[in-house]
Scaffold this motif. Structure first.
Motif, short mmCIF file in Angstrom:
data_model
loop_
_atom_site.label_atom_id
_atom_site.label_comp_id
_atom_site.label_asym_id
_atom_site.label_seq_id
_atom_site.Cartn_x
_atom_site.Cartn_y
_atom_site.Cartn_z
N ILE A 213 0.01 8.35 6.05
CA ILE A 213 0.27 9.64 6.70
C ILE A 213 1.63 9.62 7.39
O ILE A 213 2.41 10.58 7.33
CB ILE A 213 -0.84 10.00 7.70
N GLY A 214 1.93 8.49 8.06
CA GLY A 214 3.23 8.36 8.70
C GLY A 214 4.36 8.53 7.70
O GLY A 214 5.35 9.21 7.97
N SER B 204 0.81 -1.21 0.00
CA SER B 204 0.00 0.00 0.00
C SER B 204 0.85 1.26 0.00
O SER B 204 0.48 2.28 -0.59
CB SER B 204 -0.93 0.01 1.22
N LEU B 205 2.00 1.21 0.67
CA LEU B 205 2.86 2.38 0.74
C LEU B 205 3.56 2.67 -0.59
O LEU B 205 4.11 3.76 -0.79
CB LEU B 205 3.90 2.21 1.85
N GLN B 206 3.53 1.71 -1.51
CA GLN B 206 4.15 1.89 -2.82
C GLN B 206 3.11 2.11 -3.92
O GLN B 206 3.43 2.63 -4.98
CB GLN B 206 5.00 0.66 -3.19
N GLU B 207 1.87 1.72 -3.67
CA GLU B 207 0.82 1.76 -4.70
C GLU B 207 0.12 3.12 -4.69
O GLU B 207 -0.61 3.45 -3.75
CB GLU B 207 -0.19 0.63 -4.46
N LEU B 208 0.31 3.88 -5.74
CA LEU B 208 -0.18 5.25 -5.78
C LEU B 208 -1.69 5.35 -5.86
O LEU B 208 -2.28 6.36 -5.48
CB LEU B 208 0.46 5.99 -6.96
N ILE C 74 -4.23 1.43 6.70
CA ILE C 74 -3.46 1.82 5.51
C ILE C 74 -3.24 3.33 5.47
O ILE C 74 -2.12 3.80 5.25
CB ILE C 74 -4.19 1.34 4.23
N ILE C 75 -4.30 4.09 5.69
CA ILE C 75 -4.20 5.56 5.61
C ILE C 75 -3.29 6.09 6.71
O ILE C 75 -2.51 7.02 6.49
CB ILE C 75 -5.60 6.20 5.66
N ILE D 242 4.21 10.15 4.80
CA ILE D 242 4.20 11.55 4.37
C ILE D 242 4.95 12.42 5.38
O ILE D 242 5.68 13.35 5.01
CB ILE D 242 2.75 12.05 4.19
N LEU D 243 4.78 12.12 6.66
CA LEU D 243 5.41 12.90 7.72
C LEU D 243 6.87 12.52 7.96
O LEU D 243 7.52 13.08 8.84
CB LEU D 243 4.61 12.75 9.03
N GLY D 244 7.36 11.55 7.21
CA GLY D 244 8.76 11.17 7.31
C GLY D 244 9.07 10.23 8.46
O GLY D 244 10.23 10.13 8.87
N LEU D 245 8.07 9.52 8.97
CA LEU D 245 8.31 8.57 10.05
C LEU D 245 8.99 7.31 9.52
O LEU D 245 8.95 7.02 8.33
CB LEU D 245 6.99 8.21 10.74
N SER D 246 9.60 6.57 10.42
CA SER D 246 10.33 5.36 10.02
C SER D 246 9.36 4.27 9.57
O SER D 246 8.17 4.32 9.86
CB SER D 246 11.17 4.85 11.20
N ARG D 247 9.91 3.26 8.87
CA ARG D 247 9.09 2.13 8.44
C ARG D 247 8.47 1.44 9.65
O ARG D 247 7.30 1.04 9.61
CB ARG D 247 9.94 1.13 7.64
N GLN D 248 9.24 1.30 10.72
CA GLN D 248 8.73 0.66 11.93
C GLN D 248 7.55 1.44 12.50
O GLN D 248 6.53 0.85 12.90
CB GLN D 248 9.84 0.55 12.97
N GLU D 249 7.65 2.78 12.53
CA GLU D 249 6.56 3.60 13.04
C GLU D 249 5.34 3.52 12.12
O GLU D 249 4.20 3.49 12.59
CB GLU D 249 7.02 5.04 13.19
N CYS D 250 5.58 3.45 10.82
CA CYS D 250 4.46 3.33 9.87
C CYS D 250 3.71 2.02 10.08
O CYS D 250 2.48 1.97 10.02
CB CYS D 250 4.96 3.44 8.43
N HIS D 251 4.45 0.95 10.35
CA HIS D 251 3.80 -0.34 10.58
C HIS D 251 3.06 -0.35 11.93
O HIS D 251 1.99 -0.97 12.04
CB HIS D 251 4.80 -1.48 10.48
N LEU D 252 3.61 0.31 12.92
CA LEU D 252 2.89 0.43 14.18
C LEU D 252 1.60 1.22 13.96
O LEU D 252 0.53 0.84 14.45
CB LEU D 252 3.75 1.13 15.23
N LEU D 253 1.67 2.30 13.21
CA LEU D 253 0.47 3.09 12.88
C LEU D 253 -0.56 2.22 12.16
O LEU D 253 -1.77 2.34 12.42
CB LEU D 253 0.84 4.28 11.99
N SER D 254 -0.10 1.36 11.26
CA SER D 254 -1.03 0.51 10.52
C SER D 254 -1.78 -0.43 11.47
O SER D 254 -2.97 -0.71 11.28
CB SER D 254 -0.29 -0.29 9.45
#
Length: 340
Positions: free
Chosen positions: A138-139, A104-108, A133-134, A141-153
């Motif tokens: 957003i994570g 999802s993070l790669q699919e525009l 996913i959203i 877009i805000l420049g958060l790490s991959r680990q933080e993006c997965h926690l957000l998910s």
């Protein structure tokens, strides 16, 4: 726009590209790999870079749809086992979910894919997946790490699990809820926190998200009327994702809004200090950036073209209407949807 277009560098161009501003001028060849200079060239010639790339060339649409259909089934099963407190390998499910998030993070085009309609009985599961996913987007877009993006998910995925403890008749009501019914639905936050707190494999922030995702930074949310300093920043991200997805999907008495209508409402809530502007503005910039040079309908029913996105007020871009230009920041007009 620079932050957004950085993510599409390296994608293949799906067909020969010609200028929109100089008739017949050839710009880029089909199959070329998009570079930063290409993005600048396309923008100069009034072409949205997102329109010329093949973001799913290696993944057939049917495969994408099947992926998310299967994910809904997996989420149903996982939620059931968690609520029933049965022995279940949550880690195995999260591993599969992580793959879907990476995709999802790669699919525009992911927002269009996840906002297709599903049967009402599947709404809560689709909403949970979408918010996950959203939140991750957003994570990023805000420049958060991959680990933080997965926690957000994961925070987004489980945020509404408490809804499954609410009377289904209330969730499927076709009329607006009474105050008493609304109070009953608000209990899903405390139910969710209690359910998730028992799952040792999950980060403690996930159960806190279930409890706090309806809090507002101005102190007017529920269940505890917390203010910004008492709401973790990552949970504030999930709140924005939850609000956006709720507006962009059809559910019972609520009609689906266009992305433009949803963006206007998000920005209004940010101006009212209900949602964090530091989250809302970059996210709405991302959404609007993909609409550059899009033909849109204005609130006076005329058709215009988006020409320029203002960084701090992305919901009010500069548009071209016939032979004139209108800065929507200075006009009493809004964009209501994509022109048909």
């Amino acid at each position: 726009m620079e932050k957004v277009t950085t993510d599409i560098i390296g994608y293949r161009i799906k067909e020969d590209v010609y200028s929109n501003s100089i008739e017949g001028l050839f710009l880029l060849k089909k199959g070329s790999t998009l570079t930063k200079k290409h993005v600048e060239l396309l923008t100069k010639h009034q072409i949205n870079p997102f329109d010329v790339i093949s973001s799913t060339e290696d993944t057939p649409p049917s495969s994408i749809n099947n992926t998310f259909t299967n994910l809904i089934d997996e989420v149903k099963e996982t939620f059931h086992f968690i609520i029933e407190q049965e022995n279940y390998n949550v880690d195995r499910f999260l591993h599969n979910y992580e793959k879907a998030i990476d995709f999802s993070l790669q699919e525009l085009a992911i927002l269009d894919i996840i906002h297709t309609e599903v049967p009402p009985k599947d709404y809560i599961y689709q909403h949970s997946i979408n918010v996950g996913i959203i939140s991750a987007i957003i994570g990023k877009i805000l420049g958060l790490s991959r680990q933080e993006c997965h926690l957000l998910s994961q925070m987004g995925l489980f945020h509404d699990i408490g809804m499954l403890k609410i009377n289904p008749a209330l969730l499927q009501a076709q009329d607006r809820l009474t105050q008493k019914e609304y109070k009953e639905i608000q209990k899903h936050t405390t139910y969710g926190k209690s359910i998730l707190f028992q799952v040792s494999q999950l980060d403690i922030l996930i159960s806190r998200t279930a409890l706090l995702h309806h809090e507002k930074i101005n102190g007017k949310g529920y269940p505890s009327r917390r203010t910004e300093k008492d709401i973790p920043f990552l949970i504030q991200i999930v709140s924005v994702a939850d609000k956006f997805n709720s507006m962009c999907t059809t559910h019972t008495y609520k009609e689906k809004k266009t992305y433009f209508e949803a963006i206007n409402e998000l920005v209004n809530e940010a101006y009212g200090n209900a949602l964090n502007p530091a989250i809302v503005i970059p996210f709405t910039n991302f959404i609007m950036g993909k609409q550059l040079f899009q033909k849109v309908t204005l609130s006076n029913n005329e058709t215009a073209e988006i020409i320029f996105i203002h960084q701090n007020e992305p919901h009010l871009p500069l548009v071209r209407l016939k032979d004139s230009y209108i800065d929507l920041r200075k006009a009493s007009l809004k964009i209501t949807g994509v022109a048909t």
